[in-house]
Scaffold this motif. Structure first.
Motif, mmCIF file in Angstrom:
data_model
loop_
_atom_site.group_PDB
_atom_site.id
_atom_site.type_symbol
_atom_site.label_atom_id
_atom_site.label_comp_id
_atom_site.label_asym_id
_atom_site.label_seq_id
_atom_site.Cartn_x
_atom_site.Cartn_y
_atom_site.Cartn_z
ATOM 1 N N MET A 79 -26.901 -21.913 -1.233
ATOM 2 C CA MET A 79 -27.860 -22.789 -1.934
ATOM 3 C C MET A 79 -29.195 -22.805 -1.181
ATOM 4 S SD MET A 79 -27.659 -26.847 -2.624
ATOM 5 C CE MET A 79 -26.541 -26.792 -3.985
ATOM 6 N N SER A 80 -30.289 -22.822 -1.961
ATOM 7 C CA SER A 80 -31.594 -22.864 -1.293
ATOM 8 C C SER A 80 -31.803 -24.227 -0.654
ATOM 9 C CB SER A 80 -32.700 -22.572 -2.303
ATOM 10 O OG SER A 80 -32.661 -23.547 -3.300
ATOM 11 N N GLU A 81 -32.877 -24.318 0.090
ATOM 12 C CA GLU A 81 -33.098 -25.544 0.868
ATOM 13 C C GLU A 81 -33.349 -26.743 -0.024
ATOM 14 O OE1 GLU A 81 -36.267 -23.924 3.032
ATOM 15 O OE2 GLU A 81 -35.018 -23.460 4.763
ATOM 16 N N LEU B 35 -39.231 -31.321 -3.738
ATOM 17 C CA LEU B 35 -38.554 -32.610 -3.582
ATOM 18 C C LEU B 35 -37.281 -32.581 -4.419
ATOM 19 C CD1 LEU B 35 -38.500 -35.593 -2.644
ATOM 20 C CD2 LEU B 35 -39.744 -36.163 -4.738
ATOM 21 N N ASP B 36 -36.145 -32.782 -3.780
ATOM 22 C CA ASP B 36 -34.860 -32.760 -4.502
ATOM 23 C C ASP B 36 -34.251 -34.141 -4.665
ATOM 24 O OD1 ASP B 36 -34.420 -29.770 -4.753
ATOM 25 O OD2 ASP B 36 -34.843 -30.000 -2.617
ATOM 26 N N VAL B 37 -34.412 -34.963 -3.645
ATOM 27 C CA VAL B 37 -33.780 -36.284 -3.651
ATOM 28 C C VAL B 37 -34.792 -37.305 -3.136
ATOM 29 C CG1 VAL B 37 -31.971 -37.691 -2.572
ATOM 30 C CG2 VAL B 37 -31.460 -35.339 -3.258
ATOM 31 N N TYR C 239 -34.958 -40.168 -17.824
ATOM 32 C CA TYR C 239 -35.175 -38.917 -17.085
ATOM 33 C C TYR C 239 -34.032 -37.912 -17.182
ATOM 34 C CZ TYR C 239 -39.231 -41.338 -15.314
ATOM 35 O OH TYR C 239 -40.416 -42.012 -15.240
ATOM 36 N N ALA C 240 -32.958 -38.261 -17.896
ATOM 37 C CA ALA C 240 -31.829 -37.316 -18.000
ATOM 38 C C ALA C 240 -32.292 -35.991 -18.611
ATOM 39 C CB ALA C 240 -30.709 -37.933 -18.837
ATOM 40 N N GLU C 241 -33.139 -36.099 -19.624
ATOM 41 C CA GLU C 241 -33.613 -34.902 -20.318
ATOM 42 C C GLU C 241 -34.361 -33.953 -19.372
ATOM 43 O OE1 GLU C 241 -35.188 -35.899 -24.360
ATOM 44 O OE2 GLU C 241 -36.862 -34.687 -23.620
ATOM 45 N N ALA C 242 -34.966 -34.537 -18.346
ATOM 46 C CA ALA C 242 -35.703 -33.713 -17.376
ATOM 47 C C ALA C 242 -34.788 -33.191 -16.270
ATOM 48 C CB ALA C 242 -36.842 -34.541 -16.764
ATOM 49 N N GLY C 243 -33.504 -33.463 -16.385
ATOM 50 C CA GLY C 243 -32.571 -32.967 -15.358
ATOM 51 C C GLY C 243 -32.596 -33.794 -14.092
ATOM 52 N N ILE C 244 -32.926 -35.075 -14.238
ATOM 53 C CA ILE C 244 -32.976 -35.971 -13.074
ATOM 54 C C ILE C 244 -31.962 -37.097 -13.283
ATOM 55 C CG2 ILE C 244 -34.425 -37.575 -11.735
ATOM 56 C CD1 ILE C 244 -36.879 -35.989 -12.956
ATOM 57 N N THR C 245 -31.076 -37.294 -12.311
ATOM 58 C CA THR C 245 -30.166 -38.444 -12.383
ATOM 59 C C THR C 245 -30.749 -39.593 -11.569
ATOM 60 O OG1 THR C 245 -28.860 -37.786 -10.449
ATOM 61 C CG2 THR C 245 -28.142 -36.950 -12.618
ATOM 62 N N GLN D 25 -41.095 -29.062 -11.055
ATOM 63 C CA GLN D 25 -40.310 -28.028 -10.379
ATOM 64 C C GLN D 25 -39.506 -27.222 -11.400
ATOM 65 O OE1 GLN D 25 -40.162 -30.561 -6.197
ATOM 66 N NE2 GLN D 25 -38.250 -30.168 -7.226
ATOM 67 N N ASN D 26 -38.803 -26.200 -10.907
ATOM 68 C CA ASN D 26 -38.258 -25.214 -11.859
ATOM 69 C C ASN D 26 -36.834 -25.505 -12.355
ATOM 70 O OD1 ASN D 26 -36.759 -24.659 -9.693
ATOM 71 N ND2 ASN D 26 -37.537 -22.597 -9.334
ATOM 72 N N LYS D 27 -36.366 -26.724 -12.175
ATOM 73 C CA LYS D 27 -35.050 -27.125 -12.711
ATOM 74 C C LYS D 27 -33.929 -26.213 -12.211
ATOM 75 C CE LYS D 27 -36.493 -29.497 -16.952
ATOM 76 N NZ LYS D 27 -37.838 -29.750 -16.466
ATOM 77 N N ASP D 28 -34.008 -25.829 -10.944
ATOM 78 C CA ASP D 28 -32.972 -24.968 -10.380
ATOM 79 C C ASP D 28 -31.719 -25.763 -10.028
ATOM 80 O OD1 ASP D 28 -34.485 -26.296 -8.461
ATOM 81 O OD2 ASP D 28 -34.227 -24.743 -6.944
ATOM 82 N N ARG D 29 -31.829 -27.065 -10.088
ATOM 83 C CA ARG D 29 -30.679 -27.929 -9.841
ATOM 84 C C ARG D 29 -30.976 -29.303 -10.437
ATOM 85 N NH1 ARG D 29 -32.742 -27.627 -4.094
ATOM 86 N NH2 ARG D 29 -31.279 -25.906 -3.984
ATOM 87 N N ILE D 30 -29.982 -30.184 -10.411
ATOM 88 C CA ILE D 30 -30.206 -31.565 -10.840
ATOM 89 C C ILE D 30 -30.900 -32.294 -9.695
ATOM 90 C CG2 ILE D 30 -29.068 -33.731 -11.506
ATOM 91 C CD1 ILE D 30 -28.737 -31.604 -13.644
ATOM 92 N N TYR D 31 -32.040 -32.913 -9.996
ATOM 93 C CA TYR D 31 -32.758 -33.695 -8.980
ATOM 94 C C TYR D 31 -32.266 -35.143 -9.051
ATOM 95 C CZ TYR D 31 -35.755 -29.597 -9.283
ATOM 96 O OH TYR D 31 -36.223 -28.316 -9.316
ATOM 97 N N LYS D 32 -32.455 -35.861 -7.937
ATOM 98 C CA LYS D 32 -31.836 -37.191 -7.853
ATOM 99 C C LYS D 32 -32.767 -38.268 -7.318
ATOM 100 C CE LYS D 32 -27.707 -34.685 -7.607
ATOM 101 N NZ LYS D 32 -26.426 -35.109 -8.067
ATOM 102 N N VAL D 33 -32.798 -39.376 -8.037
ATOM 103 C CA VAL D 33 -33.428 -40.594 -7.518
ATOM 104 C C VAL D 33 -32.288 -41.567 -7.247
ATOM 105 C CG1 VAL D 33 -34.965 -42.535 -7.993
ATOM 106 C CG2 VAL D 33 -35.567 -40.238 -8.801
#
Ligand SMILES: NC(=O)C1=CN([C@@H]2O[C@H](COP(=O)(O)OP(=O)(O)OC[C@H]3O[C@@H](n4cnc5c(N)ncnc54)[C@H](O)[C@@H]3O)[C@@H](O)[C@H]2O)C=CC1
Ligand SMILES: CC(=O)C(C)=O
Length: 259
Positions: free
Chosen positions: A1-3, A81-83, A173-179, A129-137
């Motif tokens: 997994m990337s950083e 920024l991922d989390v 924000y679910a639609e944007a891939g953010i939980t 960002q490029n939606k390479d994963r689910i981002y989290k708040v």
């Protein structure tokens, strides 16, 4: 997994520091943020000395601009920024009859507006960002976000608001891939509880430490909690394992409040 990059507000000390230490071990690059420069710098330095990548930012979560500047700092430092963890919060001890406007406004500014500004700043960046994963708040709620306490009335109100914001943000924000989820600690012996114990004694006449003991005595697991207990849950919420969870405010209190 990337950083992966995690920002934690109020992480110079207390639960936020424990969360930062755990996420560093989990492989995140860490952005420490706090209103106090000395503790922010020290915590970042401790992580660096242990071989982790960490930087720090000094800001006040109640200031919208500071939250956006914090995200810009993270992106300048690590490119993404991922989390984003809205951990900073303050307590306030007063019977409702004695709550003045200044106390009320301060609690709302830090505990509620701070979380909202954090959600806005983090999601604005995550959406680019490029939606390479689910981002989290991830937001700091409390047992007081599920159950309201006497002498902690305004604090409890703000933590109920955090739970509400968590649910609304999850929906938006679910639609944007953010939980968007929250952790709800119980009784941890951080500086916050030192202050709660001292302030409550003014109203209940308890000796130093007695209020903390009274609250702790109802914990099924038989002890107050450590930052590591909370950090374990936050580690899960920050990980891919929780990608299918959103809108939850999860109790991590050793068995005090059951919902
Ligand atoms: N300690 C406990 O038993 C519980 C704590 N919580 C919540 O967990 C979170 C962390 O709590 P603790 O670590 O115990 O608190 P703490 O008071 O021990 O540490 C909070 C940190 O946030 C920083 N901070 C305060 N105001 C700030 C602001 N305006 N901007 C940026 N940073 C600021 C402080 O400098 C400190 O480093 C809070 O949101 C709190 O409400 C929830 C349930 C129980
Ligand atoms: C500090 C806190 O969140 C309490 C008393 O539940």
């Amino acid at each position: 997994m990337s950083e992966r990059v995690a920002v934690i507000t109020g992480s110079g000390a207390g639960l936020g520091k424990g969360i930062a230490q755990r996420l560093a071990k989990d492989g995140f690059k860490i952005v420490i943020s706090d209103i106090h420069e000395d503790t922010a710098e020290n915590t970042a330095k401790e992580l660096q000395d242990e071989g982790y990548e960490a930087t720090y930012f000094v800001g006040d979560v109640s200031k919208r601009e500071d939250q956006f500047d914090l995200v810009a700092h993270a992106v300048d430092a690590y490119g993404r920024l991922d989390v984003f963890i809205n951990n900073a919060g303050v307590e306030g001890i007063k019977p409702l009859a004695q709550v003045d406007e200044e106390t009320f406004d301060k609690m709302v500014a830090i505990n509620v507006k701070g979380v909202l500004w954090g959600i806005q700043a983090a999601t604005e960046q995550m959406k680019k960002q490029n939606k390479d994963r689910i981002y989290k708040v991830i937001n700091a709620c409390s047992i007081a976000g599920h159950e309201s306490y006497d002498l902690l009335g305004i604090y409890s109100m703000t933590k109920h608001a955090v739970r509400s914001l968590t649910q609304s943000a999850a929906k938006e924000y679910a639609e944007a891939g953010i939980t968007v989820n929250a952790y709800c600690p119980g009784v941890a012996g951080t500086e916050m509880w030192d202050r709660i114990d001292a302030e409550m004694a003014k109203y209940n006449g308890n000796a130093p430490g007695e209020t903390f003991e009274q609250f702790s005595s109802s914990i099924l697991m038989g002890r107050s909690q450590e930052p590591e207990d909370v950090a374990g849950l936050v580690s899960y919420l920050a990980s891919e394992d929780s990608d299918y969870m959103t809108g939850q405010a999860i109790l991590i209190d050793g068995g005090m409040v059951m919902r």
